[in-house]
Motif scaffolding. Sequence first.
Motif, PDB file in Angstrom:
ATOM      1  N   ARG B  99      19.703  36.172  47.525  1.00 52.97           N
ATOM      2  CA  ARG B  99      21.158  36.019  47.608  1.00 52.97           C
ATOM      3  C   ARG B  99      21.905  36.528  46.384  1.00 52.97           C
ATOM      4  O   ARG B  99      22.978  37.120  46.502  1.00 52.97           O
ATOM      5  CB  ARG B  99      21.514  34.542  47.826  1.00 52.97           C
ATOM      6  N   GLU B 101      24.294  36.466  43.153  1.00 52.02           N
ATOM      7  CA  GLU B 101      25.585  35.803  42.917  1.00 52.02           C
ATOM      8  C   GLU B 101      26.680  36.547  43.662  1.00 52.02           C
ATOM      9  O   GLU B 101      26.564  37.743  43.906  1.00 52.02           O
ATOM     10  CB  GLU B 101      25.915  35.823  41.418  1.00 52.02           C
ATOM     11  N   LEU B 102      27.738  35.814  43.971  1.00 53.15           N
ATOM     12  CA  LEU B 102      28.876  36.437  44.663  1.00 53.15           C
ATOM     13  C   LEU B 102      30.172  35.899  44.097  1.00 53.15           C
ATOM     14  O   LEU B 102      30.321  34.686  43.939  1.00 53.15           O
ATOM     15  CB  LEU B 102      28.811  36.120  46.169  1.00 53.15           C
ATOM     16  N   SER B 118      27.501  35.436  50.827  1.00 53.44           N
ATOM     17  CA  SER B 118      26.909  36.651  51.384  1.00 53.44           C
ATOM     18  C   SER B 118      26.167  36.281  52.657  1.00 53.44           C
ATOM     19  O   SER B 118      25.571  35.205  52.762  1.00 53.44           O
ATOM     20  CB  SER B 118      25.916  37.262  50.387  1.00 53.44           C
ATOM     21  N   GLY B 124      24.430  44.070  47.905  1.00 56.61           N
ATOM     22  CA  GLY B 124      25.454  43.681  46.948  1.00 56.61           C
ATOM     23  C   GLY B 124      26.361  44.849  46.628  1.00 56.61           C
ATOM     24  O   GLY B 124      26.435  45.827  47.391  1.00 56.61           O
ATOM     25  N   PRO B 221      28.357  45.645  51.690  1.00 54.49           N
ATOM     26  CA  PRO B 221      28.276  44.187  51.516  1.00 54.49           C
ATOM     27  C   PRO B 221      28.956  43.456  52.675  1.00 54.49           C
ATOM     28  O   PRO B 221      30.004  43.888  53.154  1.00 54.49           O
ATOM     29  CB  PRO B 221      29.033  43.942  50.205  1.00 54.49           C
ATOM     30  N   LEU B 223      30.045  39.499  54.003  1.00 57.19           N
ATOM     31  CA  LEU B 223      30.201  38.117  53.556  1.00 57.19           C
ATOM     32  C   LEU B 223      31.156  37.359  54.461  1.00 57.19           C
ATOM     33  O   LEU B 223      31.970  37.940  55.168  1.00 57.19           O
ATOM     34  CB  LEU B 223      30.672  38.095  52.105  1.00 57.19           C
ATOM     35  N   ILE B 247      35.362  42.113  45.162  1.00 60.71           N
ATOM     36  CA  ILE B 247      34.048  41.585  45.530  1.00 60.71           C
ATOM     37  C   ILE B 247      33.022  42.043  44.507  1.00 60.71           C
ATOM     38  O   ILE B 247      32.894  43.238  44.250  1.00 60.71           O
ATOM     39  CB  ILE B 247      33.616  42.071  46.933  1.00 60.71           C
ATOM     40  N   SER B 249      28.985  41.307  43.950  1.00 58.75           N
ATOM     41  CA  SER B 249      27.837  40.649  44.578  1.00 58.75           C
ATOM     42  C   SER B 249      26.541  41.248  44.068  1.00 58.75           C
ATOM     43  O   SER B 249      26.414  42.465  43.963  1.00 58.75           O
ATOM     44  CB  SER B 249      27.910  40.831  46.100  1.00 58.75           C
ATOM     45  N   SER B 250      25.600  40.373  43.763  1.00 52.33           N
ATOM     46  CA  SER B 250      24.268  40.874  43.404  1.00 52.33           C
ATOM     47  C   SER B 250      23.248  40.558  44.490  1.00 52.33           C
ATOM     48  O   SER B 250      22.056  40.449  44.220  1.00 52.33           O
ATOM     49  CB  SER B 250      23.836  40.299  42.045  1.00 52.33           C
ATOM     50  N   ALA B 251      23.720  40.421  45.729  1.00 53.60           N
ATOM     51  CA  ALA B 251      22.777  40.250  46.846  1.00 53.60           C
ATOM     52  C   ALA B 251      21.856  41.454  46.902  1.00 53.60           C
ATOM     53  O   ALA B 251      22.263  42.572  46.595  1.00 53.60           O
ATOM     54  CB  ALA B 251      23.542  40.097  48.154  1.00 53.60           C
TER      55      ALA B 251
END
Lengths: 466, 466
Positions: B99, B101-102, B118, B124, B221, B223, B247, B249-251
């Motif tokens: 997942r 961070e977001l 996410s 991400g 991404p 979400l 946005i 995101s490190s997904a």
Amino acid sequence: MQRFINAIFFAGIVTIVAFAGPVSALEEKLHAQLDELKSASINSSLSYDIIESLTTEVGARMVGTPAERKSVEWAVAKMQALGFDKVWIEESQAPNWQRGELEVTLTSPFLHKLVALSLGNSVGTDTKPIETEVVKFNNLDALKAAEPNSLTGKIAYVAYSMERKKDGSGYGNAVGARVNGAAIAAEKGAVAYVMRSVGTDSHRFAHTGVMRYKEEGKQIPALALSNPDADLLENALKRNKPVTMGIASSASGPLNDTVTIANVIGEFTGSEHPDEVVTLGAHLDSWDVGTGAIDDGIGVGITLAAVHHIARLKHRPKRTIRVILFAAEEIGLLGAKDYVARRNGNMDNHVIGAEWDFGNGTIYKLAPGVGENALLKIKEFAEYLAPLGVEMASTNNAKGQSDMSELGKAGQPAVNFYPDGSDYFDYHHTENDTLDKVDTEALKINTAIYTTFAWYAANSGIDFRK
Amino acid sequence: MQRFINAIFFAGIVTIVAFAGPVSALEEKLHAQLDELKSASINSSLSYDIIESLTTEVGARMVGTPAERKSVEWAVAKMQALGFDKVWIEESQAPNWQRGELEVTLTSPFLHKLVALSLGNSVGTDTKPIETEVVKFNNLDALKAAEPNSLTGKIAYVAYSMERKKDGSGYGNAVGARVNGAAIAAEKGAVAYVMRSVGTDSHRFAHTGVMRYKEEGKQIPALALSNPDADLLENALKRNKPVTMGIASSASGPLNDTVTIANVIGEFTGSEHPDEVVTLGAHLDSWDVGTGAIDDGIGVGITLAAVHHIARLKHRPKRTIRVILFAAEEIGLLGAKDYVARRNGNMDNHVIGAEWDFGNGTIYKLAPGVGENALLKIKEFAEYLAPLGVEMASTNNAKGQSDMSELGKAGQPAVNFYPDGSDYFDYHHTENDTLDKVDTEALKINTAIYTTFAWYAANSGIDFRK
């Protein structure tokens, strides 16, 4: 006391009889005017629209954040647009506090990330996160009873669970642990203070709120867990193995600098006694986590809408109606204190006041704090509200709610309106205090009550002091 | 069809008459045994205790996290402790997804931090956060109808709001936007895909869940916003000014590596036909945000408790009862698919199966998928459940729910039990899926139903295929 109740009861009978028979021309005119305002309020979405505007265009507005200043600009513009005659701000200073980031983890015997919020004013953990054993206390008294130094190097946890009550009275039993718990835990040697949130919901939202350190006391991080996370912690503690928790917080603690805050004040000028003011209060600041729809967007919506509805009448009421949107309520009624202080505590021209700062339910009770002679007139007004489900309290000692309590202490007569607060502490000081929670039907009725009250008080010649 | 319904109805009458008159010795014995199990289930907190243990000692257990492996160890130990004769695991591989961070921010015209998650499998934003304009679509069909390249450089937002229904059927209309929305938005040129959560609550919890990219398609991404945050975004959009969103995101997106997953299987061996198995299913994995109490801790609790209650009877049932705690249900029934695949799709010794993966309500309906001859026996069992509020469906085409649908497709007869799912999607795939949400009274009744069903199917000589 019994005589007093009888007097009230008798007054009630008289009024009911009067209503049942022919009413005088004056009464008829009065009722027609109140009915017009009631109808305007109930058929209007204005108070909701104001809350929608505040929560959408500003959102959270905590003291010490840029949004707080934005909310002041928003309020000035909104009052001007709604037909207030005079709008001004009164600035003062408040302590600065910054929430920073918080990570709370149950580290042993099971690994869980916990949902928590720092309490307002809390220090952080500096650059060195804490990880140590948790010691549970059932309530604040149990923590107070702990031996000196018995918590050295430990985290104190207070498990007290707030009770749900219609009048919100469960808060009184719970909030002490929030305000004073950390100071007491620090005295016993604790390195951090953790509590079950002061809230009646069972959702994963922690409830923030202000806390205080003792002047000379050690300052330790203070935080609240969401109720489900408190359950989890307690279930872990039931295993009778050491339970450890990790806390990393960059909360600022009490800073030496201050920030500028502002009460936003708007008036609709009276036609005959412009210097006599009836005050309606709410607070403009909120915590930073939700959008402050319920606390206290609803108060802002009701008080502003009340004046707008009155401003659209053919005739102005005789006295001035003043809406005060107080600053920094959340951190200790600072705006209200400044309001009184800059008037040197002189409330002589403050005829009567009412605040809205208790959320979402429909008003079921009116409690006055007025002179004995004025009581009959309040009773008459309460009779007018009876079809809306409002009863009059048998007491006459109201001093004003929330911010208005400061004006009440300084001598302003008050009427306290009590809405059903059963669900208020489900949302109070959480991320979940958002627009969707507003009960639009209750809001219309409550707006009608504040609108009619403001007009009734402003148009009457009653001296509420006597 | 009408003939079929008449047959059921007639069977019902016969059964009712039989119950009203004297019952045979066999029926009496059967009912006594079912009553003993029902009473044991209703007077026991075991299923709750199992959920408490899983959510406290393991918590969230998403595929690809260390807790997933811990949950497997937990399940093996729990089955052994509860009296299963044989416990084993069947390992396979599943795609890895992390997942990260977001952070989602409404950046213009108003600044708000938004609550979002996410979607499972989402990529991400690499090292370069996105900030661009949001274009709203009322539903997935409206997004599909957008012109090619009309969303170039924009964020596509789908506003569809899931309907609350007793049978959870609102999910079907809503989930397509979650699974396929990003792929479609990418085809139109969008750089990110945002949706209103698939959920019926109005709390600030986003609902995660799996999404898919097209094989050759661009990966953007994806979400979901919490419902109150979706409201806020839509209120901002109503102002008819450009609305922009940031946005970061490190997904991980779909990774090339896989992780080991495991179905955990436990048996209570039959006394006469140990090779014939009645299966009870639930899934052991959960999303990472709550503690997976409802989804699907309840299923784990009910199925394990059922076997324990049966194991405490004086006599074993004739057939084996097998509980399968499936792996990786949340990302596409992967454990169930492996279960069937490693048996080469041969379900010949799988007499009948039932899954629990629909939360918290009391069962109100039983829907069979069995041979015509077996229907009467199911009907008799349904009559036994009638005092608990269970009706039998008029259809006979059940293939098994959730994981069990894979075994059903491979030929295993099924009974689907339908609990009231009105509030299931309030908690589904959110941080708020925690132990406190479990309805302990409904849980006892549902445990009684699964326990009696498992015993009834296992002790009968019924061939549910014919």
